[in-house]
Design a protein around this motif. Structure first.
Motif, PDB file in Angstrom:
ATOM      1  N   GLU A 110       0.787  -1.233  -0.094  1.00 21.60           N
ATOM      2  CA  GLU A 110      -0.023  -0.188   0.013  1.00 21.60           C
ATOM      3  C   GLU A 110       0.804   1.270  -0.119  1.00 21.60           C
ATOM      4  O   GLU A 110       0.276   2.214  -0.639  1.00 21.60           O
ATOM      5  N   ARG A 118       2.133   1.520  -3.595  1.00 19.97           N
ATOM      6  CA  ARG A 118       0.862   2.337  -4.108  1.00 19.97           C
ATOM      7  C   ARG A 118       0.935   3.971  -3.940  1.00 19.97           C
ATOM      8  O   ARG A 118       0.656   4.543  -5.092  1.00 19.97           O
ATOM      9  N   THR A 135       1.309   6.951  -6.676  1.00 19.52           N
ATOM     10  CA  THR A 135       0.304   7.772  -7.005  1.00 19.52           C
ATOM     11  C   THR A 135       1.177   9.362  -6.740  1.00 19.52           C
ATOM     12  O   THR A 135       0.613  10.229  -7.535  1.00 19.52           O
ATOM     13  N   LYS A 194      -3.000   3.253   2.282  1.00 17.21           N
ATOM     14  CA  LYS A 194      -4.305   2.872   1.469  1.00 17.21           C
ATOM     15  C   LYS A 194      -5.456   3.852   1.473  1.00 17.21           C
ATOM     16  O   LYS A 194      -5.759   4.539   0.567  1.00 17.21           O
ATOM     17  N   LYS A 195      -5.631   4.456   2.730  1.00 15.27           N
ATOM     18  CA  LYS A 195      -6.729   5.705   2.775  1.00 15.27           C
ATOM     19  C   LYS A 195      -5.917   7.004   2.016  1.00 15.27           C
ATOM     20  O   LYS A 195      -6.976   7.540   1.250  1.00 15.27           O
ATOM     21  N   ALA A 204      -3.891   6.890  -0.517  1.00 20.10           N
ATOM     22  CA  ALA A 204      -3.888   6.987  -1.888  1.00 20.10           C
ATOM     23  C   ALA A 204      -5.059   6.684  -2.412  1.00 20.10           C
ATOM     24  O   ALA A 204      -5.397   7.241  -3.599  1.00 20.10           O
ATOM     25  N   ASP A 205      -6.251   6.176  -1.723  1.00 17.94           N
ATOM     26  CA  ASP A 205      -7.663   6.063  -2.295  1.00 17.94           C
ATOM     27  C   ASP A 205      -8.277   7.494  -2.402  1.00 17.94           C
ATOM     28  O   ASP A 205      -8.686   7.808  -3.437  1.00 17.94           O
ATOM     29  N   SER A 206      -7.949   8.341  -1.525  1.00 21.86           N
ATOM     30  CA  SER A 206      -8.560   9.573  -1.524  1.00 21.86           C
ATOM     31  C   SER A 206      -7.773  10.691  -2.830  1.00 21.86           C
ATOM     32  O   SER A 206      -8.552  11.235  -3.556  1.00 21.86           O
ATOM     33  N   ASN A 222      -6.774   9.200  -5.560  1.00 22.56           N
ATOM     34  CA  ASN A 222      -7.089   8.861  -6.762  1.00 22.56           C
ATOM     35  C   ASN A 222      -8.833   8.830  -7.044  1.00 22.56           C
ATOM     36  O   ASN A 222      -9.114   8.442  -8.323  1.00 22.56           O
ATOM     37  N   SER A 223      -9.500   9.318  -5.987  1.00 22.84           N
ATOM     38  CA  SER A 223     -10.940   9.430  -6.221  1.00 22.84           C
ATOM     39  C   SER A 223     -11.214  10.663  -6.876  1.00 22.84           C
ATOM     40  O   SER A 223     -10.311  11.798  -7.087  1.00 22.84           O
TER      41      SER A 223
END
Length: 324
Positions: free
Chosen positions: A231, A234, A238, A316-317, A319-321, A323-324
């Motif tokens: 993670e 990743r 990003t 992870k949190k 990276a997700d934000s 990429n959103s």
């Protein structure tokens, strides 16, 4: 002294208040004597590995006060080795004598100490195991002694290479990650396997046999760090795709990463020398040193898993934000 530290945020209390001030005094002496940081690292390796003889001796239960004294000498030598291991980095920052070789040697120091020490503990168990045999009701025969010693040897190998090796490798990586976002490229030693492989490939074999082997070992070291942190990898991918260099990452994003990383640092610090070695000393002085292997595999293993979970979760949190 503060200028010789990587960052107070990555130091535990004992290192910051006791070990680092002592290693700073040694660094001042070595600077005056014009001793290279890599020489200090090698001295640390010799002292740490040399403590093996004292840990291989029984403590007070089997050896009385003399045995206890020998084990306490081992404690002092390993502390001395740790102080020198901290000193080399401080000396390098004081003198500007930083090098890739120094970075690799520094990462190897703990293994050079504990490989012979752990083998010494196996040797010690072979001759002194009445406590454990009494607990489990095992008859003290030659055959049972050989079987039990073989089991302890396997535990020592798992504890040393998978346990301590993997745990400290991850702890070192998380320290460098924190420094990378706190101070940037120049303030951290966050290496990656791709760059190290390129250095290896571009280095000729002629005249560089030892250096090539060091690099090969370090490539494997960095690959294992990366494999344990998918993670985070990743998140880094990003960040580089969106912003490029670390200096171009928005302050808000960097602060969010550092805020979460600071919460992990106390747990991460417990994976390093002070916390784990306190248990090792306790088991040795109580004359049941083989139980340190069990503790390192199970107890320290759970701490490693929790630390990794915490760090991977916030990566992870974020990276997700992004990429959103």
């Amino acid at each position: 002294m503060m200028s010789t530290l990587k960052s107070s945020e990555t130091e535990d209390w004992l290192d910051y208040r006791v070990v680092r001030p002592l290693s700073y005094l040694w660094a001042l002496l070595f600077e005056k004597l014009d001793i290279h940081p890599n020489t200090v690292t090698i001295m640390s390796m010799i002292i740490g590995a040399g403590s093996t003889y004292f840990y291989a001796q029984p403590s007070i239960y089997y050896g009385g006060l003399y045995g206890l004294m020998l084990n306490l000498i081992g404690v002092v030598l390993l502390l001395w080795a740790d102080i020198f291991d901290c000193c080399d980095g401080q000396l390098a920052r004081m003198t500007g004598k930083k090098s890739q070789m120094g970075r690799i040697l520094d990462g190897m120091a703990g293994f050079v100490w504990f490989v012979p020490i752990y083998l010494g503990i196996v040797y010690r168990f072979y001759y002194h195991h009445d406590i454990e045999f009494g607990w489990f009701g095992i008859e003290n025969t030659d055959q049972n002694t050989l079987i039990a010693t073989a089991v302890v040897l396997v535990l020592a190998l798992i504890s040393g290479f998978t346990g301590m090796g993997g745990q400290q490798r991850l702890a070192d990586y998380y320290i460098q990650v924190h420094l990378y976002f706190l101070k940037g490229d120049k303030g951290s030693e966050l290496d990656n396997s791709v760059t190290q492989q390129k250095i290896y490939d571009e280095t000729p074999w002629k005249g560089n046999l030892l250096w090539k082997n060091f690099l090969k070992s370090y490539i494997d070291y960095t690959k294992k760090q990366e494999a344990a942190t998918p993670e985070f990898q990743r998140l880094m991918k990003t960040l580089k795709e969106k912003y490029g260099d670390v200096s171009d990452i928005p302050m808000k994003v960097r602060e969010e990463i550092l805020y979460n990383s600071r919460k992990v640092m106390p747990w991460n610090a417990a994976l390093t020398f002070n916390f784990r070695t306190a248990f090792f000393w306790m088991f040795c002085l109580c004359d049941i040193p083989a139980w340190n292997f069990v503790w390192e595999i199970l107890g320290m293993g759970m701490l490693w898993a929790y630390t990794r979970y915490r760090h991977e979760s916030f990566c992870k949190k974020i990276a997700d934000s992004l990429n959103s």
